[in-house]
Design a protein around this motif. Structure first.
Motif, mmCIF file in Angstrom:
data_model
loop_
_atom_site.group_PDB
_atom_site.id
_atom_site.type_symbol
_atom_site.label_atom_id
_atom_site.label_comp_id
_atom_site.label_asym_id
_atom_site.label_seq_id
_atom_site.Cartn_x
_atom_site.Cartn_y
_atom_site.Cartn_z
ATOM 1 N N PHE A 218 0.746 -1.286 -0.186
ATOM 2 C CA PHE A 218 -0.217 -0.050 0.080
ATOM 3 C C PHE A 218 0.914 1.240 -0.037
ATOM 4 O O PHE A 218 1.899 1.242 0.562
ATOM 5 C CB PHE A 218 -1.028 -0.022 1.327
ATOM 6 C CG PHE A 218 -1.642 -1.253 1.315
ATOM 7 C CD1 PHE A 218 -2.864 -1.698 0.526
ATOM 8 C CD2 PHE A 218 -1.382 -2.027 2.306
ATOM 9 C CE1 PHE A 218 -3.500 -2.660 0.814
ATOM 10 C CE2 PHE A 218 -1.884 -3.547 2.222
ATOM 11 C CZ PHE A 218 -2.863 -3.708 1.583
ATOM 12 N N ALA A 219 0.626 2.232 -0.838
ATOM 13 C CA ALA A 219 1.424 3.316 -1.090
ATOM 14 C C ALA A 219 1.720 3.920 0.422
ATOM 15 O O ALA A 219 0.918 4.143 1.224
ATOM 16 C CB ALA A 219 0.699 4.404 -1.847
ATOM 17 N N SER A 220 3.096 4.041 0.536
ATOM 18 C CA SER A 220 3.661 4.457 1.698
ATOM 19 C C SER A 220 4.034 5.826 1.864
ATOM 20 O O SER A 220 5.287 6.049 1.853
ATOM 21 C CB SER A 220 4.741 3.454 2.037
ATOM 22 O OG SER A 220 5.643 2.793 1.098
ATOM 23 N N LEU A 221 3.013 6.678 1.523
ATOM 24 C CA LEU A 221 3.207 8.098 1.189
ATOM 25 C C LEU A 221 2.185 8.849 2.153
ATOM 26 O O LEU A 221 1.297 8.340 2.514
ATOM 27 C CB LEU A 221 2.832 8.377 -0.175
ATOM 28 C CG LEU A 221 3.681 7.719 -1.087
ATOM 29 C CD1 LEU A 221 2.928 7.744 -2.394
ATOM 30 C CD2 LEU A 221 5.269 8.351 -1.323
ATOM 31 N N ASP A 222 2.690 10.331 2.680
ATOM 32 C CA ASP A 222 1.792 11.020 3.085
ATOM 33 C C ASP A 222 0.739 11.580 2.355
ATOM 34 O O ASP A 222 1.141 12.653 1.431
ATOM 35 C CB ASP A 222 2.498 11.975 4.005
ATOM 36 C CG ASP A 222 1.747 12.743 5.004
ATOM 37 O OD1 ASP A 222 0.499 12.871 4.872
ATOM 38 O OD2 ASP A 222 2.295 12.975 6.102
ATOM 39 N N GLY B 98 0.629 2.129 5.590
ATOM 40 C CA GLY B 98 1.698 1.464 5.256
ATOM 41 C C GLY B 98 2.748 2.792 5.322
ATOM 42 O O GLY B 98 4.132 2.499 5.182
ATOM 43 N N LEU B 99 2.233 3.950 5.911
ATOM 44 C CA LEU B 99 3.501 4.980 5.833
ATOM 45 C C LEU B 99 4.389 4.759 6.691
ATOM 46 O O LEU B 99 5.643 4.862 6.640
ATOM 47 C CB LEU B 99 2.733 6.177 6.152
ATOM 48 C CG LEU B 99 3.668 7.729 6.361
ATOM 49 C CD1 LEU B 99 4.327 7.810 4.790
ATOM 50 C CD2 LEU B 99 2.471 8.797 6.585
ATOM 51 N N PHE B 100 3.843 4.030 8.201
ATOM 52 C CA PHE B 100 4.939 3.902 9.156
ATOM 53 C C PHE B 100 5.779 2.674 8.837
ATOM 54 O O PHE B 100 6.802 2.616 9.445
ATOM 55 C CB PHE B 100 4.039 3.814 10.658
ATOM 56 C CG PHE B 100 4.019 4.921 11.216
ATOM 57 C CD1 PHE B 100 3.479 5.848 10.647
ATOM 58 C CD2 PHE B 100 4.952 5.052 12.515
ATOM 59 C CE1 PHE B 100 3.183 6.999 11.649
ATOM 60 C CE2 PHE B 100 4.683 6.258 13.186
ATOM 61 C CZ PHE B 100 3.868 7.141 12.732
ATOM 62 N N ASP B 101 5.443 1.868 7.834
ATOM 63 C CA ASP B 101 6.561 0.661 7.388
ATOM 64 C C ASP B 101 7.549 1.385 6.672
ATOM 65 O O ASP B 101 8.504 0.916 6.984
ATOM 66 C CB ASP B 101 5.519 -0.028 6.659
ATOM 67 C CG ASP B 101 4.668 -1.268 7.330
ATOM 68 O OD1 ASP B 101 4.911 -1.353 8.249
ATOM 69 O OD2 ASP B 101 4.033 -2.003 6.568
ATOM 70 N N ARG B 102 7.276 2.331 5.973
ATOM 71 C CA ARG B 102 8.374 3.039 5.277
ATOM 72 C C ARG B 102 9.404 3.494 6.548
ATOM 73 O O ARG B 102 10.468 3.544 6.566
ATOM 74 C CB ARG B 102 7.978 4.165 4.428
ATOM 75 C CG ARG B 102 9.187 4.659 3.898
ATOM 76 C CD ARG B 102 9.276 5.669 2.775
ATOM 77 N NE ARG B 102 8.321 5.235 1.434
ATOM 78 C CZ ARG B 102 8.924 4.765 0.563
ATOM 79 N NH1 ARG B 102 10.085 4.176 0.347
ATOM 80 N NH2 ARG B 102 8.244 4.146 -0.423
#
Lengths: 335, 268
Positions: free
Chosen positions: A99-103, B103-107
């Motif tokens: 899943f896109a890991s962006l803000d 999934g942001l925190f996974d990054r």
């Protein structure tokens, strides 16, 4: 093809591996999501982990990216031990999750500047790095738009750009094209090939056989948390056997009858194509195939087309797992 | 759209030196500030409820409860500031739950950075939110006729106290945000837990008329202790013990929940 050592790399040469894993296990309650996997990924290639939903691909990748601690087994990534030196592993990898890991609230440029600063680029250098990446990925015009307004394909590009702030030793891509339309998928494929040509080692997971076939120099097939095969796409196909009989019927209503006739004669499981109009079965020899076709004609089943040839990767997967299709999801995959 | 030459050029840039933990934390703080720029409407969520409470309680109940709306406002305003900060903490838990789901925190977790820095950044955002919301409520109070007898020093001390309260309460919702996948559940659960704490307190009324069992609870309710201290700081006459009692809950929450947060985060 079950040989786990990579092409031409002797056991003593593992320092040359980008990834070397032995007996990795991850359990969630009773489910053994990853059940003892060995993996050797040489540097500089695209390596695909292929399997259906719930096979344990994502769990395996999350362990290799230090996001999830293995319950047993060991692994090194770019020479650093996963459990002993997670910080060093993190400095050597980049991961683009499923899943896109962006803000989404921030602009594309702000996302990249944020990450560049976290990697240690300061002030103007961070902005310059972000702009270079945006330009290389064709996103300069969308730089100041909020990510929530990006299309699926643009998000994916930005997401991958975000993994290249610092050139990683290994780039992990978890199902890089899931949910993308065909054009965006081709786009991402081109980008992945470009990265590989530029010398980045890439480990990707996919449930699409075509994707593994198109991109990867080596493929590991995973099912129920175990590696069931590994090799090049050609090796996997050759090992399954080349004498595949493909049959298309004029009258689709008689598909069941035709399938049972073929199965009785050839004594191998018959697989249906995704569209349902074609049957494929391992015949072994041309003579056996001929006899099977004669049976169909004798039963009055009219064929619109037939051919003998190499199996598709889908048939390879079927031969290995006894499971008809990769598309069906098993809902036991933990993120 | 992408060419190998530009990629190869990108690779030639040297790796920068690893930044410090403080630098990591500041970057996440910057992210929180950017959020205000891009999602200014979040402030609307934060201040509308307390503004409605202030107006309704002052003008509808004020006369009956304290003789006149003006007198009631003098009593009520420090309490509504506490309520604002406590409720606001729920929103940061929701924000965290949203981030984790995407999934942001996974990054962030796969980066070689100080593990707790994303939370330090959340806290920076929280503190900014508390300060902005409290200032808006205070300004409205001043317009309506509220006068802090302790002057601007008292107001500054009260705001420092509000930050401490927000910091302590923040951990509750960070932990909930880490445990619960759906942001709306974080909100529901948060308010289920906060409503009794806020209403069975001395924010709106003097507990003198309450039945004994309830009064016993109200008197030890941490929200009451915070409100008493804030009234003292803004209205003059705060005692050291009032301030210490008000800080017990935030300090205890931080001591217990900060390590819990780290444990939950690394375990995921």
């Amino acid at each position: 093809m079950n040989d786990t050592s990579p092409m031409g790399v002797p056991a003593t040469g593992l320092a040359q591996s980008a990834i070397s894993a032995r007996g990795l296990v991850k359990t969630f309650g009773k489910l053994r999501a990853v059940d003892g996997i060995d993996l050797d990924v040489p540097r500089g290639i695209i390596f695909a982990i292929l399997g259906p939903n719930g096979a344990g691909k994502t769990t395996l990748m999350r362990m290799l990216a230090t996001l999830s601690r293995p319950d047993a087994g060991s692994a090194t990534v770019m020479g650093h031990d996963l459990v002993q030196a997670p910080h060093e592993v993190r400095a050597a990898i980049a991961m683009t999750g499923q899943f896109a890991s962006l803000d989404e609230d921030l602009t594309g440029r702000e996302n990249l500047v944020l990450l560049a600063r976290l990697w240690g680029f300061r002030g103007r250098a961070a902005k310059a790095r972000a702009d270079d990446l945006l330009a290389a990925f064709g996103l300069s015009e969308a730089a100041t738009k909020q990510v929530r307004d990006y299309s699926g394909g643009m998000r994916r590009r930005l997401d991958i750009a975000a993994s290249l702030i610092v050139t990683p030793g290994v780039l992990f891509l978890d199902e890089p094209t899931t949910g993308l339309d065909p054009n965006a998928r081709k786009d991402v494929w081109g980008m992945i090939r470009g990265l590989a040509e530029a010398g980045v080692t890439i480990l990707l997971t996919t449930q699409y056989l075509e994707e593994a076939d198109q991109l990867a120099a080596r493929i590991a097939v995973i099912d129920h948390g175990r590696k069931i095969a590994e090799g090049t796409s050609r090796e996997l196909k050759a090992a399954t056997g080349s004498g595949f009989l493909h049959v298309a019927l004029a009258d689709v209503a008689r598909l069941d009858q035709a399938a049972s006739i073929l199965e009785r004669r050839l004594e191998h499981p018959v697989q249906r194509s995704a569209e349902g109009a074609e049957l494929s079965v391992l015949a072994g020899t041309a003579k056996a195939a001929n006899e099977a076709l004669a049976d169909l004609v004798a039963a009055g089943i009219e064929l619109s087309d037939f051919s003998m040839g190499q199996p598709s990767l889908e048939e390879v997967f079927f031969a290995l797992t006894g499971q008809p299709s990769l598309g069906e999801s098993r809902k036991d995959d933990k993120p | 759209m992408i060419d190998t030459t530009s990629l190869q050029r990108l690779q030639r840039v040297a790796r920068p030196r690893s930044p410090s933990a403080l630098s990591n934390a500041l970057v996440f703080g910057w992210r929180a500030v950017l959020k205000f720029k891009h999602v200014p409407e979040q402030l609307f969520d934060l201040v509308m409820t307390p503004i409605m409470f202030t107006l309704l309680f002052t003008f509808v109940f004020g006369g009956a409860l304290a003789g006149s709306p003006g007198e009631y406002l003098q009593f009520f305003l420090p309490g509504i500031l506490v309520q604002t900060v406590v409720f606001n903490a729920v929103y940061s838990g929701m924000g965290l739950s949203t981030d984790l789901g995407k999934g942001l925190f996974d990054r962030f977790r796969s980066l070689p950075i100080w593990s707790l820095s994303p939370f330090a950044g959340l806290m920076v955002g929280d503190i900014l939110r508390h300060l902005i919301a409290a200032s808006i409520i205070l300004i409205i109070g001043l317009i309506l006729g509220y006068r802090p007898e302790a002057g601007s020093l008292g107001v500054l001390a009260a705001f420092a106290m509000l930050i401490a309260i927000g910091f302590g309460m923040g951990w509750v919702f960070i932990v909930l945000g880490l445990l619960i996948r759906t942001p709306t559940t974080v909100m529901t659960l948060g308010f289920t837990f906060l409503f009794p704490l806020v209403f069975a307190s001395n924010i709106m009324v003097d507990p003198g008329t309450m039945p004994d069992w309830l009064r016993a609870f109200v008197e030890v309710n941490p929200v009451s202790l915070m409100t008493t201290a804030l009234r003292g700081l803004m209205g003059g006459g705060a005692t050291l013990s009032q301030v210490v009692f008000a800080l017990i809950a935030p300090v205890a929450l931080t001591a217990i929940l900060a390590p819990t947060t780290l444990w939950l985060y690394l375990r995921r």
